[in-house]
Write an enzyme that holds these catalytic residues in place. Sequence first.
Site, PDB file in Angstrom:
ATOM      1  N   GLU A 429     -53.599 -24.958  15.293  1.00 42.95           N
ATOM      2  CA  GLU A 429     -53.968 -25.664  14.075  1.00 42.95           C
ATOM      3  C   GLU A 429     -54.616 -27.003  14.423  1.00 42.95           C
ATOM      4  O   GLU A 429     -54.090 -27.769  15.232  1.00 42.95           O
ATOM      5  CB  GLU A 429     -52.689 -25.909  13.259  1.00 42.95           C
ATOM      6  CG  GLU A 429     -52.871 -26.837  12.103  1.00 42.95           C
ATOM      7  CD  GLU A 429     -51.570 -27.600  11.782  1.00 42.95           C
ATOM      8  OE1 GLU A 429     -50.553 -27.379  12.438  1.00 42.95           O
ATOM      9  OE2 GLU A 429     -51.628 -28.429  10.861  1.00 42.95           O
ATOM     10  N   ASP A 502     -47.444 -27.289  14.137  1.00 45.83           N
ATOM     11  CA  ASP A 502     -46.384 -28.288  14.150  1.00 45.83           C
ATOM     12  C   ASP A 502     -45.106 -27.805  13.478  1.00 45.83           C
ATOM     13  O   ASP A 502     -45.121 -26.855  12.695  1.00 45.83           O
ATOM     14  CB  ASP A 502     -46.866 -29.562  13.450  1.00 45.83           C
ATOM     15  CG  ASP A 502     -47.718 -30.391  14.393  1.00 45.83           C
ATOM     16  OD1 ASP A 502     -47.395 -30.407  15.595  1.00 45.83           O
ATOM     17  OD2 ASP A 502     -48.710 -30.991  13.928  1.00 45.83           O
ATOM     18  N   ASP A 504     -43.615 -29.424  11.278  1.00 40.01           N
ATOM     19  CA  ASP A 504     -43.475 -30.052   9.958  1.00 40.01           C
ATOM     20  C   ASP A 504     -43.893 -29.118   8.821  1.00 40.01           C
ATOM     21  O   ASP A 504     -44.177 -27.942   9.027  1.00 40.01           O
ATOM     22  CB  ASP A 504     -44.285 -31.359   9.921  1.00 40.01           C
ATOM     23  CG  ASP A 504     -45.769 -31.074  10.127  1.00 40.01           C
ATOM     24  OD1 ASP A 504     -46.154 -29.879  10.158  1.00 40.01           O
ATOM     25  OD2 ASP A 504     -46.540 -32.039  10.259  1.00 40.01           O
ATOM     26  N   ASP A 506     -46.592 -29.003   6.909  1.00 43.47           N
ATOM     27  CA  ASP A 506     -47.941 -28.430   6.973  1.00 43.47           C
ATOM     28  C   ASP A 506     -48.008 -27.280   7.973  1.00 43.47           C
ATOM     29  O   ASP A 506     -48.578 -26.220   7.704  1.00 43.47           O
ATOM     30  CB  ASP A 506     -48.954 -29.499   7.391  1.00 43.47           C
ATOM     31  CG  ASP A 506     -49.361 -30.363   6.213  1.00 43.47           C
ATOM     32  OD1 ASP A 506     -49.040 -29.974   5.056  1.00 43.47           O
ATOM     33  OD2 ASP A 506     -49.988 -31.420   6.441  1.00 43.47           O
TER      34      ASP A 506
END
Length: 638
Positions: A429, A502, A504, A506
């Site tokens: 990403e 990640d 997180d 997103d």
Amino acid sequence: MATEKPGQYKASEITVLEGLDPVRKRPGMYIGSTGPRGLHHLVWEVVDNAVDEAMAGYCTRIEVTLLADGGVKVVDNGRGIPVDKHKVTKESALTTVLTTLHAGGKFDSGAYQVSGGLHGVGVSVVNALSIRLEAEVRRDGAIYAQSFELGVPKAPVKKIGEAKKNGTSIAFWPSPVTFTETTEFNYQTIAGRLREMAFLNKGLEIRLLDERGEEPVHENFLYKQGLIDFVKHLNTSREPIHGRILQFEDSADQHELDVAMQWTSGYTETVLTFANNINTHEGGTHEEGFRTALTRALNEFARAKGILKEKDDNLSGEDVREGLTAIISVKVREPQFEGQTKTKLGNTEIRSYVTKAMNRMLPEWLERNSAEARRIAEKCVSAQKARQAARKARDLTRRKTALESASLPGKLADCSSREASLSELFIVEGDSAAGPAKQARDSEFQAILPIRGKILNVEKARLAKALQNNEVQGIITASGTGIGDEFDIEKARYHKIVMLADADVDGSHIRTLLLTLFFRHLRGLIEAGFIYVAVPPLYRVKMGKQVIYLKDDAALATFMAENEGRKITPSRFKGLGEMNADELWDTAMNPDTRTLMRVEIDDAAIADEMFTVLMGDDVQARKSFIQQNAKDVRFLDI
Ligand code: 0RA
């Protein structure tokens, strides 16, 4: 594997006399693995036996309790395992059932059994792999009990009281010597499977009670309409295009068929198939028979009503299944399970049986409910038009595939090896992480495909539209397999496709979108075990000259406690983009040090439910699903 000399016993006696040593020595042979899957297999084994009793018509309620001390208890109100003396072993039948290996387990072989390639190894296997097992049988007016340790009886069967009703109770505590990874049962995994069992066995009540937490949790699964309720459940967040759910039941002397189906305004096909309650996610003859009858019935109806004109092509299988949610459940006396994961029904007689039964019932339904049938047929025709338009667009990409590398996405930094089994593709990403990933990789066998921003949610788009999306197209062409009818696992260009995003919110969203794409359009890659998630650590810790990576808060806490008094400087990774090439190599790419999780589908029905509810439009359904499953849904953001 009997240790006795051949010829000394009759074959039937050898089967009965085989002890549990082989199970304790090679547990994986009997339950698949000694990881969490194998652990849960123990529960399925005991529950399957109780469900067999229900299928035979003797049991109406099953209670599963996750005990506070880590055991599981399964209680049913069936006939009770017989306790009288067995002819061959001269001991109680209860003892024989629990201490000897024999396929199936029922003495009366008339009934349908779950037994097959997957489950059905027998409760004795559960016994062999449990540090403790307590059996209690209510039968003939009395309660009988017997306890075991690793499959060895502690004493003969004992009568411990009077009983009015019949039933069996099996409680067991899995052995940590066998299940080294974990002996902890997962509530969601068990609840999902029990719910599915209840859908498949109309009127059977299955209760689940979890006594492990501070507050006990319980759920009741009882579906009066069986498969109809199953379809309703799967379509909770979808928009049906007709109200009445189609339902068909048929039984012949050797087999039974149960079908429920409903079309929705969406584009995904959810056809789940079962044989003797086992989710046959590789399909098989029941699915083939169903497809043949479905395509034929809709073509004939659409032609007869002029919805399909003379000049029009026939509707294809894909056309008639667009937006369809269907459950096909067959009960077969002697099921043959084939395929890589033994989840493909092989009985050839079932193909023609299902086709014939559906040929008889489906056209009649369409005729009788012609307003609804028209809407269905019109939907199929519009799927056909969209498919024809999409084919024009696809032809362009297909012509390019002849040129091989010309069609590969421009952003792909490919590896030099052409040996798929050794090659890895990292889907990364964002550009900030893609740079270091390209620097860090071993370009001999590691390829990098950067994706920018959020990829399209394929749950909400027709395939043709999904294919216009650059990121989606890039992933499909890079993977090499093609999609839909053209999907061919032999053409896979990498045997590891690693999602690197990640930890997180997103990153989690992107993983979910990617998983949805793989699940809906490249499922064969998941089934082949080619899809992975990289799990980079959250912390880097410096201790003297050493650098140590720790995966999460718990690992950090343990490490700090273990090294109390030493000078330690932990730092938290904020994102992949912050890592330099060396760090990225160590934590996510180096086969010797990275952590990868393989994406597996245990049960297509449950996975389907997850994707539909999470990625669909219905916000309320999504919220409550996530709340219920929060513990378990690692990849998803709320
Ligand atoms: C063997 C024979 C019969 C029932 C069972 C086993 C049986 C096994 C399990 C395992 C869990 N619950 C169960 N309930 C029954 C038939 C006995 C008869 O003919 O009465």
